[in-house]
Design an enzyme around this catalytic site. Structure first.
Site, PDB file in Angstrom:
ATOM      1  N   SER A 168     -39.460 -11.461 -42.060  1.00 50.16           N
ATOM      2  CA  SER A 168     -39.474 -12.903 -42.303  1.00 50.16           C
ATOM      3  C   SER A 168     -40.609 -13.568 -41.535  1.00 50.16           C
ATOM      4  O   SER A 168     -41.091 -13.065 -40.518  1.00 50.16           O
ATOM      5  CB  SER A 168     -38.147 -13.532 -41.865  1.00 50.16           C
ATOM      6  OG  SER A 168     -37.067 -12.980 -42.573  1.00 50.16           O
TER       7      SER A 168
HETATM    8  N1  SAH Z   1     -34.178  -9.812 -40.729  1.00 52.26           N
HETATM    9  C1  SAH Z   1     -35.274  -9.059 -41.304  1.00 52.26           C
HETATM   10  C2  SAH Z   1     -35.739  -9.665 -42.611  1.00 52.26           C
HETATM   11  C3  SAH Z   1     -35.407  -8.744 -43.658  1.00 52.26           C
HETATM   12  S1  SAH Z   1     -35.653  -9.180 -45.349  1.00 52.26           S
HETATM   13  C4  SAH Z   1     -36.424  -8.884 -40.339  1.00 52.26           C
HETATM   14  O1  SAH Z   1     -36.405  -9.490 -39.265  1.00 52.26           O
HETATM   15  O2  SAH Z   1     -37.346  -8.121 -40.637  1.00 52.26           O
HETATM   16  C5  SAH Z   1     -34.005  -8.958 -45.933  1.00 52.26           C
HETATM   17  C6  SAH Z   1     -33.402  -7.590 -45.744  1.00 52.26           C
HETATM   18  O3  SAH Z   1     -32.070  -7.671 -46.239  1.00 52.26           O
HETATM   19  C7  SAH Z   1     -34.083  -6.465 -46.513  1.00 52.26           C
HETATM   20  O4  SAH Z   1     -34.400  -5.434 -45.629  1.00 52.26           O
HETATM   21  C8  SAH Z   1     -33.017  -6.036 -47.530  1.00 52.26           C
HETATM   22  O5  SAH Z   1     -33.038  -4.637 -47.817  1.00 52.26           O
HETATM   23  C9  SAH Z   1     -31.734  -6.434 -46.822  1.00 52.26           C
HETATM   24  N2  SAH Z   1     -30.573  -6.637 -47.681  1.00 52.26           N
HETATM   25  C10 SAH Z   1     -30.513  -7.199 -48.916  1.00 52.26           C
HETATM   26  N3  SAH Z   1     -29.245  -7.211 -49.363  1.00 52.26           N
HETATM   27  C11 SAH Z   1     -28.475  -6.644 -48.394  1.00 52.26           C
HETATM   28  C12 SAH Z   1     -27.087  -6.326 -48.268  1.00 52.26           C
HETATM   29  N4  SAH Z   1     -26.199  -6.592 -49.251  1.00 52.26           N
HETATM   30  N5  SAH Z   1     -26.663  -5.738 -47.131  1.00 52.26           N
HETATM   31  C13 SAH Z   1     -27.533  -5.421 -46.130  1.00 52.26           C
HETATM   32  N6  SAH Z   1     -28.851  -5.679 -46.197  1.00 52.26           N
HETATM   33  C14 SAH Z   1     -29.320  -6.270 -47.303  1.00 52.26           C
END
Ligand code: SAH
Length: 218
Positions: free
Chosen positions: A67
């Protein structure tokens, strides 16, 4: 490839990033200090080393992104964290947001549905700096009933609606910060659980996250 060295140049760029996030309206000094303390370039491929401190999202593989720092700060600030609280994060991704929570001295339970990203984070040496972080591979829609209830829930992917099971896993008095909406744009919501059956909802700015998907991948 990753490089785990933090130069004076990178520290300087990080201070500038913190200043720009402050100018965009983040006021929580603990959150700003956390961003200042964490080498964001550790969470990215060396290809991004020169631009890691721009206030932008970047690809981390598997079609996912780390993000934007402003967004990380925004969500962290809305959570109004106190040390030792139990926080559930949905969407570990690169692990950057989880480490920001670790800097804020809360107990973090973070879930990722993409096996490759989960495995990558598990091997990441920097995370050992934060003994209050625990990583789980699974579907965030299910939450973590074994470890519930949580003081705070942070969803870092775009949810089509508020997942019922996550509401159930909150303490009374607890808060959830979650972007809710369609593919293109979502509204940041903060839900407060006022009793076992009642919730308050506050609305904040619009953001654009990758989608929260059901199930988990191998
Ligand atoms: N917090 C992260 C941002 C990640 S983007 C950081 O600091 O880098 C969102 C993430 O959510 C992705 O890696 C995606 O694979 C995950 N995601 C999407 N749906 C999800 C679910 N149902 N359960 C767990 N993770 C999920």
């Amino acid at each position: 490839m990753r490089r785990f060295e933090d130069s004076y140049k990178q520290k300087g760029l990080r201070r500038q990033l913190v200043d720009s996030i402050r100018q965009k309206g983040i006021t929580d000094e603990n959150v700003l200090t956390a961003i200042n303390n964490i080498p964001r370039h550790f969470f990215l491929d060396t290809a991004f080393e020169g631009i890691a401190y721009e206030d932008r999202a970047f690809p981390i593989g598997e079609g996912q992104t780390i993000s934007q720092p402003y967004t990380v700060a925004y969500q962290s600030q809305l959570l109004e964290l106190k040390p030792y609280e139990k926080v559930l994060e949905i969407g570990t991704g690169s692990g950057y947001q989880a480490c920001v929570l670790g800097e804020l001295k809360v107990n973090v339970f973070t879930i990722e549905r993409q096996k490759k990203l989960f495995d990558q984070v598990k091997q990441f040496p920097f995370k050992s700096k934060y003994p209050t972080l625990r990583f789980f591979y699974g579907d965030g829609y299910e939450g973590l009933p074994t470890y519930a209830p949580f003081d705070k829930v942070l969803v870092t992917a775009a949810a089509p609606q508020i997942p019922e099971k996550l509401l159930q896993q909150m303490k009374v008095g607890g808060k959830m910060v979650i972007p809710v909406g369609g593919q293109e744009v979502q509204r940041m919501l903060r839900i407060t659980k006022v009793s076992e059956t009642d919730y308050d909802q506050e609305m904040f700015d619009n953001f654009s996250f990758v989608p929260m998907l059901a199930g988990k991948t191998l």
